[in-house]
Motif scaffolding. Structure first.
Motif, PDB file in Angstrom:
ATOM      1  N   VAL A 106       8.877 -20.778 -12.653  1.00  0.00           N
ATOM      2  CA  VAL A 106       8.125 -21.028 -13.885  1.00  0.00           C
ATOM      3  C   VAL A 106       8.727 -20.190 -15.012  1.00  0.00           C
ATOM      4  N   ASN A 107       8.271 -18.963 -15.145  1.00  0.00           N
ATOM      5  CA  ASN A 107       8.823 -18.043 -16.137  1.00  0.00           C
ATOM      6  C   ASN A 107       8.307 -16.641 -15.868  1.00  0.00           C
ATOM      7  N   PHE A 108       8.839 -15.681 -16.595  1.00  0.00           N
ATOM      8  CA  PHE A 108       8.495 -14.276 -16.376  1.00  0.00           C
ATOM      9  C   PHE A 108       7.025 -13.994 -16.681  1.00  0.00           C
ATOM     10  N   ASP A 109       6.509 -14.573 -17.769  1.00  0.00           N
ATOM     11  CA  ASP A 109       5.101 -14.336 -18.129  1.00  0.00           C
ATOM     12  C   ASP A 109       4.155 -14.804 -17.031  1.00  0.00           C
ATOM     13  N   ALA A 110       4.418 -15.966 -16.473  1.00  0.00           N
ATOM     14  CA  ALA A 110       3.582 -16.471 -15.378  1.00  0.00           C
ATOM     15  C   ALA A 110       3.683 -15.557 -14.159  1.00  0.00           C
ATOM     16  N   ALA A 111       4.887 -15.083 -13.892  1.00  0.00           N
ATOM     17  CA  ALA A 111       5.104 -14.213 -12.737  1.00  0.00           C
ATOM     18  C   ALA A 111       4.372 -12.881 -12.870  1.00  0.00           C
ATOM     19  N   MET A 112       4.208 -12.408 -14.087  1.00  0.00           N
ATOM     20  CA  MET A 112       3.571 -11.106 -14.314  1.00  0.00           C
ATOM     21  C   MET A 112       2.056 -11.195 -14.496  1.00  0.00           C
ATOM     22  N   GLN A 113       1.528 -12.406 -14.525  1.00  0.00           N
ATOM     23  CA  GLN A 113       0.093 -12.569 -14.775  1.00  0.00           C
ATOM     24  C   GLN A 113      -0.771 -11.837 -13.757  1.00  0.00           C
ATOM     25  N   ASP A 114      -0.421 -11.909 -12.480  1.00  0.00           N
ATOM     26  CA  ASP A 114      -1.214 -11.209 -11.462  1.00  0.00           C
ATOM     27  C   ASP A 114      -1.183  -9.701 -11.677  1.00  0.00           C
ATOM     28  N   PHE A 115      -0.082  -9.186 -12.205  1.00  0.00           N
ATOM     29  CA  PHE A 115       0.007  -7.748 -12.451  1.00  0.00           C
ATOM     30  C   PHE A 115      -0.711  -7.352 -13.743  1.00  0.00           C
ATOM     31  N   ARG A 116      -0.824  -8.289 -14.675  1.00  0.00           N
ATOM     32  CA  ARG A 116      -1.558  -8.006 -15.913  1.00  0.00           C
ATOM     33  C   ARG A 116      -3.067  -8.141 -15.718  1.00  0.00           C
ATOM     34  N   LEU A 117      -3.489  -9.193 -15.035  1.00  0.00           N
ATOM     35  CA  LEU A 117      -4.920  -9.487 -14.910  1.00  0.00           C
ATOM     36  C   LEU A 117      -5.471  -9.271 -13.502  1.00  0.00           C
ATOM     37  N   GLY A 118      -4.648  -9.400 -12.488  1.00  0.00           N
ATOM     38  CA  GLY A 118      -5.132  -9.465 -11.121  1.00  0.00           C
ATOM     39  C   GLY A 118      -5.223  -8.180 -10.336  1.00  0.00           C
ATOM     40  N   LEU A 119      -5.079  -7.036 -10.997  1.00  0.00           N
ATOM     41  CA  LEU A 119      -5.178  -5.770 -10.252  1.00  0.00           C
ATOM     42  C   LEU A 119      -6.527  -5.590  -9.549  1.00  0.00           C
ATOM     43  N   PRO A 120      -7.659  -5.985 -10.179  1.00  0.00           N
ATOM     44  CA  PRO A 120      -8.928  -5.892  -9.428  1.00  0.00           C
ATOM     45  C   PRO A 120      -8.911  -6.760  -8.165  1.00  0.00           C
ATOM     46  N   GLY A 121      -8.295  -7.923  -8.250  1.00  0.00           N
ATOM     47  CA  GLY A 121      -8.203  -8.794  -7.079  1.00  0.00           C
ATOM     48  C   GLY A 121      -7.332  -8.203  -5.989  1.00  0.00           C
ATOM     49  N   MET A 122      -6.234  -7.576  -6.391  1.00  0.00           N
ATOM     50  CA  MET A 122      -5.373  -6.919  -5.399  1.00  0.00           C
ATOM     51  C   MET A 122      -6.120  -5.772  -4.729  1.00  0.00           C
ATOM     52  N   ALA A 123      -6.880  -5.020  -5.517  1.00  0.00           N
ATOM     53  CA  ALA A 123      -7.680  -3.929  -4.946  1.00  0.00           C
ATOM     54  C   ALA A 123      -8.731  -4.483  -3.989  1.00  0.00           C
ATOM     55  N   LEU A 124      -9.344  -5.602  -4.357  1.00  0.00           N
ATOM     56  CA  LEU A 124     -10.328  -6.236  -3.478  1.00  0.00           C
ATOM     57  C   LEU A 124      -9.677  -6.675  -2.169  1.00  0.00           C
ATOM     58  N   GLN A 125      -8.485  -7.239  -2.249  1.00  0.00           N
ATOM     59  CA  GLN A 125      -7.787  -7.656  -1.035  1.00  0.00           C
ATOM     60  C   GLN A 125      -7.495  -6.451  -0.140  1.00  0.00           C
ATOM     61  N   ILE A 126      -7.043  -5.369  -0.728  1.00  0.00           N
ATOM     62  CA  ILE A 126      -6.680  -4.184   0.062  1.00  0.00           C
ATOM     63  C   ILE A 126      -7.915  -3.551   0.691  1.00  0.00           C
ATOM     64  N   VAL A 127      -8.870  -3.187  -0.137  1.00  0.00           N
ATOM     65  CA  VAL A 127     -10.060  -2.482   0.372  1.00  0.00           C
ATOM     66  C   VAL A 127     -11.002  -3.439   1.088  1.00  0.00           C
ATOM     67  N   GLY A 128     -11.291  -4.569   0.462  1.00  0.00           N
ATOM     68  CA  GLY A 128     -12.186  -5.546   1.078  1.00  0.00           C
ATOM     69  C   GLY A 128     -11.606  -6.128   2.356  1.00  0.00           C
ATOM     70  N   GLY A 129     -10.302  -6.409   2.338  1.00  0.00           N
ATOM     71  CA  GLY A 129      -9.659  -6.923   3.549  1.00  0.00           C
ATOM     72  C   GLY A 129      -9.715  -5.922   4.683  1.00  0.00           C
ATOM     73  N   TYR A 130      -9.440  -4.667   4.367  1.00  0.00           N
ATOM     74  CA  TYR A 130      -9.508  -3.603   5.371  1.00  0.00           C
ATOM     75  C   TYR A 130     -10.921  -3.505   5.964  1.00  0.00           C
TER      76      TYR A 130
END
Length: 169
Positions: free
Chosen positions: A136-160
């Motif tokens: 796609v492009n760089f902006d799309a690739a970085m979207q999870d890092f710009r907006l999705g940090l709470p989701g990544m934290a949920l996956q790590i802690v919630g998944g555990y």
């Protein structure tokens, strides 16, 4: 940091139980995004389509994870139009990477910890982000890092925590 040994339940594609377990995680990956989409940009912030893929692959093996990783985005797209067609392939790539990384990590370490969960999430996000950049492009690739940090934290802690809960059963 606490590390807990896990008993893996690896299942083959020729076992009905594989499909039943995967179906339960697929339902979770359909319901959770619907809840998250009730808030503006909820899907982009909480990354809910990946949550049960992580748990399924880590606890029950890469085959359950892969079934969940592929079926969840496709069914969500068919039923609700989300994820949008433009991001469906990158999400499928990330989901597949997540399932394979979680299954591999669990089978080789036979342990669950916050560190292992963070490594799995970092792997699929970084490698998947590079693939999304190429597709796609760089902006799309970085979207999870710009907006999705709470989701990544949920996956790590919630998944555990979810896997630890399943271990008690």
């Amino acid at each position: 940091m606490q590390t807990t040994s896990i008993k893996l339940y690896t299942m083959g594609y020729n076992e009905a139980k594989t499909y039943l377990v995967a179906a339960m995680f697929i339902v979770g990956n359909i319901a959770l995004p619907q809840l998250c989409h009730l808030m503006p940009q909820g899907g982009m912030i909480w990354l809910p389509i990946y949550f049960f893929t992580l748990i399924g692959a880590y606890k029950y093996g890469w085959k359950v994870g892969l079934l969940t990783a592929i079926a969840s985005p496709l069914l969500n797209h068919i039923l609700f139009g989300m994820p949008a067609a433009a991001v469906l392939v990158p999400i499928l790539v990330k989901s597949t990477l997540l399932a394979l990384a979680a299954g591999y990590t669990a089978s080789h370490t036979r342990k669950v910890s916050i560190i292992f969960m963070a490594a799995v999430v970092a792997f699929y996000q970084i490698v998947g982000g590079m693939a999304e950049w190429a597709m796609v492009n760089f902006d799309a690739a970085m979207q999870d890092f710009r907006l999705g940090l709470p989701g990544m934290a949920l996956q790590i802690v919630g998944g555990y925590l979810f896997i630890k809960y399943l271990l008690r059963k």
